[in-house]
Design a protein around this motif. Structure first.
Motif, PDB file in Angstrom:
ATOM      1  N   LEU A  80       0.830  -1.198   0.000  1.00 50.63           N
ATOM      2  CA  LEU A  80       0.000   0.000   0.000  1.00 50.63           C
ATOM      3  C   LEU A  80       0.866   1.250   0.000  1.00 50.63           C
ATOM      4  O   LEU A  80       0.542   2.245  -0.656  1.00 50.63           O
ATOM      5  N   ALA A  81       1.963   1.200   0.725  1.00 53.57           N
ATOM      6  CA  ALA A  81       2.856   2.361   0.800  1.00 53.57           C
ATOM      7  C   ALA A  81       3.491   2.675  -0.546  1.00 53.57           C
ATOM      8  O   ALA A  81       3.878   3.831  -0.790  1.00 53.57           O
ATOM      9  N   THR A  82       3.597   1.687  -1.431  1.00 53.10           N
ATOM     10  CA  THR A  82       4.165   1.978  -2.752  1.00 53.10           C
ATOM     11  C   THR A  82       3.281   2.933  -3.541  1.00 53.10           C
ATOM     12  O   THR A  82       3.746   3.583  -4.482  1.00 53.10           O
ATOM     13  N   ALA A  83       2.006   2.999  -3.170  1.00 53.70           N
ATOM     14  CA  ALA A  83       1.093   3.893  -3.875  1.00 53.70           C
ATOM     15  C   ALA A  83       1.160   5.325  -3.347  1.00 53.70           C
ATOM     16  O   ALA A  83       0.790   6.266  -4.049  1.00 53.70           O
ATOM     17  N   ALA A  84       1.623   5.496  -2.108  1.00 50.13           N
ATOM     18  CA  ALA A  84       1.595   6.812  -1.463  1.00 50.13           C
ATOM     19  C   ALA A  84       2.365   7.896  -2.218  1.00 50.13           C
ATOM     20  O   ALA A  84       1.906   9.049  -2.268  1.00 50.13           O
ATOM     21  N   PRO A  85       3.535   7.612  -2.810  1.00 48.10           N
ATOM     22  CA  PRO A  85       4.257   8.682  -3.506  1.00 48.10           C
ATOM     23  C   PRO A  85       3.457   9.322  -4.632  1.00 48.10           C
ATOM     24  O   PRO A  85       3.713  10.478  -4.996  1.00 48.10           O
ATOM     25  N   GLY A  86       2.504   8.588  -5.178  1.00 47.12           N
ATOM     26  CA  GLY A  86       1.692   9.142  -6.254  1.00 47.12           C
ATOM     27  C   GLY A  86       0.920  10.379  -5.847  1.00 47.12           C
ATOM     28  O   GLY A  86       0.567  11.207  -6.695  1.00 47.12           O
ATOM     29  N   LEU A  87       0.685  10.538  -4.544  1.00 50.09           N
ATOM     30  CA  LEU A  87      -0.065  11.689  -4.063  1.00 50.09           C
ATOM     31  C   LEU A  87       0.737  12.976  -4.151  1.00 50.09           C
ATOM     32  O   LEU A  87       0.167  14.066  -4.173  1.00 50.09           O
ATOM     33  N   VAL A  88       2.065  12.856  -4.194  1.00 48.59           N
ATOM     34  CA  VAL A  88       2.909  14.057  -4.206  1.00 48.59           C
ATOM     35  C   VAL A  88       3.769  14.187  -5.456  1.00 48.59           C
ATOM     36  O   VAL A  88       4.285  15.267  -5.733  1.00 48.59           O
ATOM     37  N   LEU A  89       3.931  13.099  -6.198  1.00 48.20           N
ATOM     38  CA  LEU A  89       4.871  13.135  -7.310  1.00 48.20           C
ATOM     39  C   LEU A  89       4.419  14.010  -8.470  1.00 48.20           C
ATOM     40  O   LEU A  89       5.236  14.697  -9.087  1.00 48.20           O
ATOM     41  N   VAL A  90       3.127  13.979  -8.799  1.00 47.34           N
ATOM     42  CA  VAL A  90       2.669  14.717  -9.977  1.00 47.34           C
ATOM     43  C   VAL A  90       2.986  16.202  -9.882  1.00 47.34           C
ATOM     44  O   VAL A  90       3.625  16.762 -10.780  1.00 47.34           O
ATOM     45  N   PRO A  91       2.601  16.901  -8.800  1.00 46.28           N
ATOM     46  CA  PRO A  91       2.955  18.320  -8.736  1.00 46.28           C
ATOM     47  C   PRO A  91       4.455  18.563  -8.642  1.00 46.28           C
ATOM     48  O   PRO A  91       4.960  19.551  -9.185  1.00 46.28           O
ATOM     49  N   LEU A  92       5.191  17.665  -7.969  1.00 45.27           N
ATOM     50  CA  LEU A  92       6.632  17.849  -7.855  1.00 45.27           C
ATOM     51  C   LEU A  92       7.329  17.708  -9.194  1.00 45.27           C
ATOM     52  O   LEU A  92       8.211  18.509  -9.548  1.00 45.27           O
ATOM     53  N   VAL A  93       6.965  16.695  -9.961  1.00 42.90           N
ATOM     54  CA  VAL A  93       7.593  16.476 -11.264  1.00 42.90           C
ATOM     55  C   VAL A  93       7.317  17.647 -12.196  1.00 42.90           C
ATOM     56  O   VAL A  93       8.173  18.071 -12.970  1.00 42.90           O
ATOM     57  N   ARG A  94       6.119  18.202 -12.113  1.00 45.04           N
ATOM     58  CA  ARG A  94       5.778  19.325 -12.968  1.00 45.04           C
ATOM     59  C   ARG A  94       6.603  20.563 -12.637  1.00 45.04           C
ATOM     60  O   ARG A  94       6.954  21.349 -13.514  1.00 45.04           O
ATOM     61  N   ARG A  95       6.925  20.751 -11.351  1.00 44.12           N
ATOM     62  CA  ARG A  95       7.648  21.948 -10.942  1.00 44.12           C
ATOM     63  C   ARG A  95       9.150  21.828 -11.115  1.00 44.12           C
ATOM     64  O   ARG A  95       9.849  22.826 -11.216  1.00 44.12           O
ATOM     65  N   MET A  96       9.668  20.602 -11.100  1.00 41.51           N
ATOM     66  CA  MET A  96      11.108  20.400 -11.163  1.00 41.51           C
ATOM     67  C   MET A  96      11.593  20.339 -12.603  1.00 41.51           C
ATOM     68  O   MET A  96      10.968  19.703 -13.455  1.00 41.51           O
ATOM     69  N   LYS A  97      12.743  20.986 -12.850  1.00 36.45           N
ATOM     70  CA  LYS A  97      13.324  20.935 -14.188  1.00 36.45           C
ATOM     71  C   LYS A  97      13.791  19.523 -14.506  1.00 36.45           C
ATOM     72  O   LYS A  97      13.685  19.056 -15.634  1.00 36.45           O
ATOM     73  N   ASP A  98      14.352  18.865 -13.516  1.00 37.48           N
ATOM     74  CA  ASP A  98      14.710  17.454 -13.666  1.00 37.48           C
ATOM     75  C   ASP A  98      14.319  16.728 -12.389  1.00 37.48           C
ATOM     76  O   ASP A  98      13.801  17.335 -11.445  1.00 37.48           O
ATOM     77  N   GLN A  99      14.574  15.426 -12.356  1.00 31.70           N
ATOM     78  CA  GLN A  99      14.104  14.615 -11.234  1.00 31.70           C
ATOM     79  C   GLN A  99      15.258  13.972 -10.461  1.00 31.70           C
ATOM     80  O   GLN A  99      15.075  12.966  -9.774  1.00 31.70           O
ATOM     81  N   ARG A 100      16.452  14.541 -10.557  1.00 35.62           N
ATOM     82  CA  ARG A 100      17.599  13.940  -9.870  1.00 35.62           C
ATOM     83  C   ARG A 100      17.438  13.938  -8.352  1.00 35.62           C
ATOM     84  O   ARG A 100      17.755  12.944  -7.687  1.00 35.62           O
ATOM     85  N   ALA A 101      16.939  15.041  -7.807  1.00 37.27           N
ATOM     86  CA  ALA A 101      16.767  15.110  -6.349  1.00 37.27           C
ATOM     87  C   ALA A 101      15.747  14.083  -5.867  1.00 37.27           C
ATOM     88  O   ALA A 101      15.941  13.435  -4.831  1.00 37.27           O
TER      89      ALA A 101
END
Length: 389
Positions: free
Chosen positions: A253-274
């Motif tokens: 179940l915890a594998t699904a949790a990052p989906g709640l925050v990843l979409v806005p973060l990926v959109r704002r970040m120029k890349d995803q290295r961090a």
């Protein structure tokens, strides 16, 4: 060319999400039952782990041919055939004999491989502006379905037996097939999205493509190794099988949790290295915690699922973000799934063999922790804001 046949996007997305729900839970759900299966057939840890490894080996063998199947039958029909293979695989696997376990696991893996490979291409074709969002949604669905499967396996096995528990997983692909069936009205002959598959030499010569592939592969190795043996690791620390199975579900179940925050973060970040680096370090921390303080397993298991799940979602998103077209997405998807799952196929059986050799789980946790460090390095490459040339 593709005929949309006036099918509403809601049904397309619903079908995609239900298919995604079959791609993990149908075989990781067997993890909590490996002890029962091993006792039933007098199997060692490495032999029982082979039941998780077999589908992953099927991913490696079948993934390069998924694009050709899509070209011949159309994306929609190819994915439906994948669901039929999964239904048959689950049914055969739960039939009883040891040979049926292995045969069914192989058929199940073949179906999952086709779905795994073709879903990113379908999203690239039909929803090119929503790749990260929909990739996250179907990764979340995978996590939720896996969690539910893991949570019910031990209770079902105790109420009936392990064969009936495995058979219950047929609900996932059967439901997906029923909802996917209207898609068959859409006649797709995918030239752009799935024509080249393994023959796309350019991605195989790209350093960035290899970084994406190895990021996916190392992360999957760690995930499937831990997913296969977490219940055994926890029971060796003194927990009951019911509690261990429940914690296995918490991890899923915890594998699904990052989906709640990843979409806005990926959109704002120029890349995803961090993001990639952060998830890898969290994975290392959780494994160290599980070894040093097993009494806090609930925390470490949830943290591990969050970390590895986040890296998995990123790895799937990289396939679309680092490619320039639906055709290149299919090439990169085939490369990533084939090589990546060959690597991950080694996880359950290698960790099981390591346990058999030393009769302890600590070295297995240490090996997975070392791979999390390697994942940091790969994430620094795959997370760059670049596309395959």
């Amino acid at each position: 060319m593709t005929s949309r046949a006036s099918l509403h996007p809601f049904w397309i997305i619903a079908g995609v999400l239900l298919v995604a729900g079959t791609l993990r839970g149908t075989f990781t759900g067997a993890g909590p039952l490996l002890g029962d299966i091993g006792q039933a057939f007098d199997l060692g840890a490495s032999q029982a782990g082979f039941l998780i490894t077999l589908p992953l080996l099927a991913f490696f063998v079948v993934s390069p041919f998924a694009a050709r199947l899509a070209r011949a039958a159309g994306l929609e029909r190819a994915i439906f055939l994948a669901l039929i293979a999964m239904i048959g695989g689950v049914a055969i696997r739960s039939a009883g004999p040891l040979w049926a376990l292995y045969l069914g696991s192989t058929a199940l893996g073949a179906g999952i491989a086709i779905g795994n490979t073709l879903l990113p291409s379908l999203l690239k074709r039909d929803f090119p502006d929503q790749i990260t969002k929909l990739t996250t949604l179907y990764a979340v669905t995978m996590g939720v379905a896996s969690a539910g499967a893991s949570a019910v396996m031990v209770p079902l096995a105790q109420a009936f037996d392990w064969r009936w528990a495995l058979a219950a997983l047929i609900v996932l692909p059967l439901t997906a097939a029923l909802v996917w069936a209207p898609q068959l009205r859409r006649r797709s002959t995918p030239g752009a999205e799935a024509t080249t598959g393994l023959s796309g030499i350019s991605v195989w010569r790209s350093g960035l493509a290899w970084q994406v592939t190895l990021f996916f592969g190392v992360n999957s190795f760690v995930y499937y190794a831990v997913a296969a043996w977490l219940p055994s690791i926890l029971t060796s620390a003194g927990m009951s099988p019911e509690v261990a199975g429940g914690l296995h579900g918490v991890m899923q179940l915890a594998t699904a949790a990052p989906g709640l925050v990843l979409v806005p973060l990926v959109r704002r970040m120029k890349d995803q290295r961090a993001l990639a680096t952060g998830f890898a370090l969290l994975g290392l921390m959780s494994l160290a915690g599980l070894y040093a303080a097993p009494g806090l397993a609930m925390i470490w298991v949830a943290l591990f699922g969050f970390a590895i799940g986040g890296a998995f979602i990123l790895a799937l998103a990289f396939i679309g973000l680092r490619s320039r077209s639906a055709e290149q997405t299919a090439q990169l998807s085939g490369m990533t799934q084939s090589v990546g799952y060959l690597m991950s196929a080694c996880g359950p059986i290698a960790i099981g063999a390591l346990h058999d050799a030393v009769d302890a789980w600590a070295p297995a946790l240490a090996a997975c922790g070392a791979l999390c460090i390697l994942l940091v390095v790969l994430g620094l490459g795959a997370g760059r804001d670049r596309q395959v040339a």
